[in-house]
Scaffold this motif. Structure first.
Motif, PDB file in Angstrom:
ATOM      1  N   TRP A 232       5.276  -8.447   3.601  1.00  0.00           N
ATOM      2  CA  TRP A 232       5.805  -7.494   4.571  1.00  0.00           C
ATOM      3  C   TRP A 232       6.719  -6.492   3.886  1.00  0.00           C
ATOM      4  CZ3 TRP A 232       4.587  -6.102   9.316  1.00  0.00           C
ATOM      5  CH2 TRP A 232       5.474  -5.270   9.996  1.00  0.00           C
ATOM      6  N   SER A 233       7.583  -6.961   3.029  1.00  0.00           N
ATOM      7  CA  SER A 233       8.497  -6.075   2.318  1.00  0.00           C
ATOM      8  C   SER A 233       7.732  -5.046   1.484  1.00  0.00           C
ATOM      9  CB  SER A 233       9.430  -6.900   1.428  1.00  0.00           C
ATOM     10  OG  SER A 233      10.331  -6.071   0.727  1.00  0.00           O
ATOM     11  N   GLN A 234       6.583  -5.456   0.950  1.00  0.00           N
ATOM     12  CA  GLN A 234       5.761  -4.563   0.123  1.00  0.00           C
ATOM     13  C   GLN A 234       5.151  -3.428   0.935  1.00  0.00           C
ATOM     14  OE1 GLN A 234       2.574  -6.590  -1.903  1.00  0.00           O
ATOM     15  NE2 GLN A 234       1.675  -4.707  -2.715  1.00  0.00           N
ATOM     16  N   TRP A 235       4.771  -3.717   2.193  1.00  0.00           N
ATOM     17  CA  TRP A 235       3.968  -2.753   2.951  1.00  0.00           C
ATOM     18  C   TRP A 235       4.663  -2.159   4.174  1.00  0.00           C
ATOM     19  CZ3 TRP A 235       0.204  -0.662   0.537  1.00  0.00           C
ATOM     20  CH2 TRP A 235      -0.512  -1.393  -0.419  1.00  0.00           C
ATOM     21  N   LYS A 236       5.854  -2.598   4.516  1.00  0.00           N
ATOM     22  CA  LYS A 236       6.481  -2.090   5.746  1.00  0.00           C
ATOM     23  C   LYS A 236       6.694  -0.582   5.648  1.00  0.00           C
ATOM     24  CE  LYS A 236      11.315  -3.001   4.477  1.00  0.00           C
ATOM     25  NZ  LYS A 236      12.563  -3.694   4.861  1.00  0.00           N
ATOM     26  N   GLY A 237       6.477   0.095   6.790  1.00  0.00           N
ATOM     27  CA  GLY A 237       6.610   1.537   6.833  1.00  0.00           C
ATOM     28  C   GLY A 237       5.466   2.284   6.187  1.00  0.00           C
ATOM     29  N   GLN A 238       4.369   1.578   5.893  1.00  0.00           N
ATOM     30  CA  GLN A 238       3.234   2.192   5.226  1.00  0.00           C
ATOM     31  C   GLN A 238       1.952   1.996   6.042  1.00  0.00           C
ATOM     32  OE1 GLN A 238       3.127   1.818   0.802  1.00  0.00           O
ATOM     33  NE2 GLN A 238       4.752   0.323   1.105  1.00  0.00           N
ATOM     34  N   MET A 239       0.855   2.585   5.544  1.00  0.00           N
ATOM     35  CA  MET A 239      -0.438   2.512   6.211  1.00  0.00           C
ATOM     36  C   MET A 239      -1.510   2.021   5.233  1.00  0.00           C
ATOM     37  SD  MET A 239      -0.133   6.074   8.417  1.00  0.00           S
ATOM     38  CE  MET A 239      -1.803   5.974   9.057  1.00  0.00           C
ATOM     39  N   PRO A 240      -1.432   0.753   4.823  1.00  0.00           N
ATOM     40  CA  PRO A 240      -2.354   0.239   3.811  1.00  0.00           C
ATOM     41  C   PRO A 240      -3.809   0.255   4.280  1.00  0.00           C
ATOM     42  CG  PRO A 240      -1.147  -1.550   4.854  1.00  0.00           C
ATOM     43  CD  PRO A 240      -0.511  -0.285   5.307  1.00  0.00           C
ATOM     44  N   VAL A 241      -4.688   0.456   3.304  1.00  0.00           N
ATOM     45  CA  VAL A 241      -6.132   0.477   3.550  1.00  0.00           C
ATOM     46  C   VAL A 241      -6.732  -0.817   3.014  1.00  0.00           C
ATOM     47  CG1 VAL A 241      -8.296   1.696   3.092  1.00  0.00           C
ATOM     48  CG2 VAL A 241      -6.162   2.991   3.380  1.00  0.00           C
ATOM     49  N   ILE A 242      -7.634  -1.416   3.787  1.00  0.00           N
ATOM     50  CA  ILE A 242      -8.221  -2.697   3.408  1.00  0.00           C
ATOM     51  C   ILE A 242      -9.738  -2.583   3.265  1.00  0.00           C
ATOM     52  CG2 ILE A 242      -8.138  -3.421   5.840  1.00  0.00           C
ATOM     53  CD1 ILE A 242      -7.974  -6.324   4.856  1.00  0.00           C
ATOM     54  N   TYR A 243     -10.272  -3.133   2.164  1.00  0.00           N
ATOM     55  CA  TYR A 243     -11.709  -3.222   1.918  1.00  0.00           C
ATOM     56  C   TYR A 243     -12.051  -4.658   1.546  1.00  0.00           C
ATOM     57  CZ  TYR A 243     -11.211   1.845   0.957  1.00  0.00           C
ATOM     58  OH  TYR A 243     -10.903   3.186   1.006  1.00  0.00           O
ATOM     59  N   SER A 244     -13.199  -5.146   2.006  1.00  0.00           N
ATOM     60  CA  SER A 244     -13.709  -6.409   1.508  1.00  0.00           C
ATOM     61  C   SER A 244     -14.317  -6.190   0.128  1.00  0.00           C
ATOM     62  CB  SER A 244     -14.768  -6.994   2.445  1.00  0.00           C
ATOM     63  OG  SER A 244     -14.190  -7.446   3.654  1.00  0.00           O
ATOM     64  N   VAL A 245     -13.999  -7.039  -0.827  1.00  0.00           N
ATOM     65  CA  VAL A 245     -14.465  -6.848  -2.205  1.00  0.00           C
ATOM     66  C   VAL A 245     -15.965  -7.011  -2.300  1.00  0.00           C
ATOM     67  CG1 VAL A 245     -14.363  -7.809  -4.545  1.00  0.00           C
ATOM     68  CG2 VAL A 245     -12.264  -7.539  -3.207  1.00  0.00           C
ATOM     69  N   SER A 246     -16.540  -7.984  -1.596  1.00  0.00           N
ATOM     70  CA  SER A 246     -17.955  -8.330  -1.779  1.00  0.00           C
ATOM     71  C   SER A 246     -18.907  -7.440  -1.012  1.00  0.00           C
ATOM     72  CB  SER A 246     -18.174  -9.784  -1.328  1.00  0.00           C
ATOM     73  OG  SER A 246     -17.812  -9.943   0.024  1.00  0.00           O
ATOM     74  N   ASN A 247     -18.392  -6.456  -0.258  1.00  0.00           N
ATOM     75  CA  ASN A 247     -19.274  -5.669   0.598  1.00  0.00           C
ATOM     76  C   ASN A 247     -19.289  -4.180   0.226  1.00  0.00           C
ATOM     77  OD1 ASN A 247     -20.383  -7.487   2.724  1.00  0.00           O
ATOM     78  ND2 ASN A 247     -18.208  -7.931   2.964  1.00  0.00           N
ATOM     79  N   GLN A 248     -18.878  -3.854  -0.992  1.00  0.00           N
ATOM     80  CA  GLN A 248     -18.902  -2.456  -1.407  1.00  0.00           C
ATOM     81  C   GLN A 248     -20.187  -2.160  -2.181  1.00  0.00           C
ATOM     82  OE1 GLN A 248     -16.462  -0.997   0.125  1.00  0.00           O
ATOM     83  NE2 GLN A 248     -15.757  -3.051   0.634  1.00  0.00           N
ATOM     84  N   ASP A 249     -20.613  -0.934  -2.099  1.00  0.00           N
ATOM     85  CA  ASP A 249     -21.830  -0.522  -2.814  1.00  0.00           C
ATOM     86  C   ASP A 249     -21.579  -0.531  -4.322  1.00  0.00           C
ATOM     87  OD1 ASP A 249     -22.539   1.992  -0.299  1.00  0.00           O
ATOM     88  OD2 ASP A 249     -23.088  -0.134  -0.404  1.00  0.00           O
TER      89      ASP A 249
END
Length: 243
Positions: free
Chosen positions: A226-243
């Motif tokens: 939480w301390s790492q990401w609070k006040g931010q808008m992180p983007v999430i991707y699944s590793v195994s599902n990228q082209d």
């Protein structure tokens, strides 16, 4: 710890509730139609089901619901039907975010309450200089004109950025931006980035709903994360599902 989840009957919200229950949290959910919820939820002593439309609750009712909550998570979205996309409420996510935050503030909590909003990679973090191509700008402009839910997502995140901000005494927030959502049964490896690493329009990645739910639950559960990401808008991707 008690967590309120709105949008709990949705595809991602239901996964979030399950993740929180696995961690033995006490969970409250606000749903319009409890009949559609899993039977296991209805018999779980750690789960309180509140039958209501979140925007129909009075200010006093909303304040009472969040009074004993340490965190609030919103997985609200618009149904992909004509009425869901173009009907009322046009600002479901934004209005719910605003009213929930106002309810939290009205209780004057002794420590900041965590607010986790599920958003979208189609929305830029305007606190950062996130690069975007001219073609994507044009498409996003069309989406704003043609798809009210896109504007709703933008305004909800903007409310947290500009009205709550970085130094509010009552609320700390994170707006999680998943890319293309897919269904999978189990949590898999995923990666988190400050900003999109691919075009949300022309080269979208993929992320499972259960991975999004796992990350949102982890934010609530893990003080360091939480301390790492609070006040931010992180983007999430699944590793195994990228082209």
């Amino acid at each position: 710890m008690t967590v309120l989840v709105v949008g709990a009957s949705g595809a991602t919200g239901s996964k979030l509730v399950e993740q929180l229950l696995i961690e033995n949290y006490k969970v409250k959910v606000i749903v319009r139609t409890p009949k559609k919820l899993p039977e296991s939820w209805k018999t779980n002593s750690n789960l309180e089901i509140i039958s209501a439309s979140v925007l129909d609750l009075s200010d006093a009712e909303m304040a009472e619901i969040v009074q004993d909550c340490n965190a609030v998570a919103s997985c609200l979205g618009h149904n992909l039907t004509w009425k869901g996309v173009y009907g009322k409420p046009r600002r479901l996510v934004t209005d719910a975010t605003r009213r929930l935050c106002e309810a939290i503030k009205s209780n004057h909590p002794q420590a900041p309450i965590k607010f986790v909003l599920m958003n979208t990679t189609g929305n830029r973090n305007r606190d950062l200089s996130e690069p975007i191509s001219f073609a994507q700008k044009c498409v996003i402009g069309l989406l704003r004109l043609l798809l009210p839910p896109h504007v709703d997502n933008e305004k909800a995140a903007d409310y947290l950025r500009t009205q709550i901000g970085q130094n509010d005494k009552s609320i700390e927030w994170v707006a999680v931006r998943p890319d293309g959502l897919i269904n999978e049964e189990d949590v898999s490896d995923y990666e988190i980035h400050v900003s999109p690493i691919r075009s949300a329009i022309f080269n979208a990645g993929k992320v499972s709903r259960i991975n999004v739910a796992h990350f949102m639950a982890s934010l609530i559960n893990d003080a360091d994360l939480w301390s790492q990401w609070k006040g931010q808008m992180p983007v999430i991707y699944s590793v195994s599902n990228q082209d």
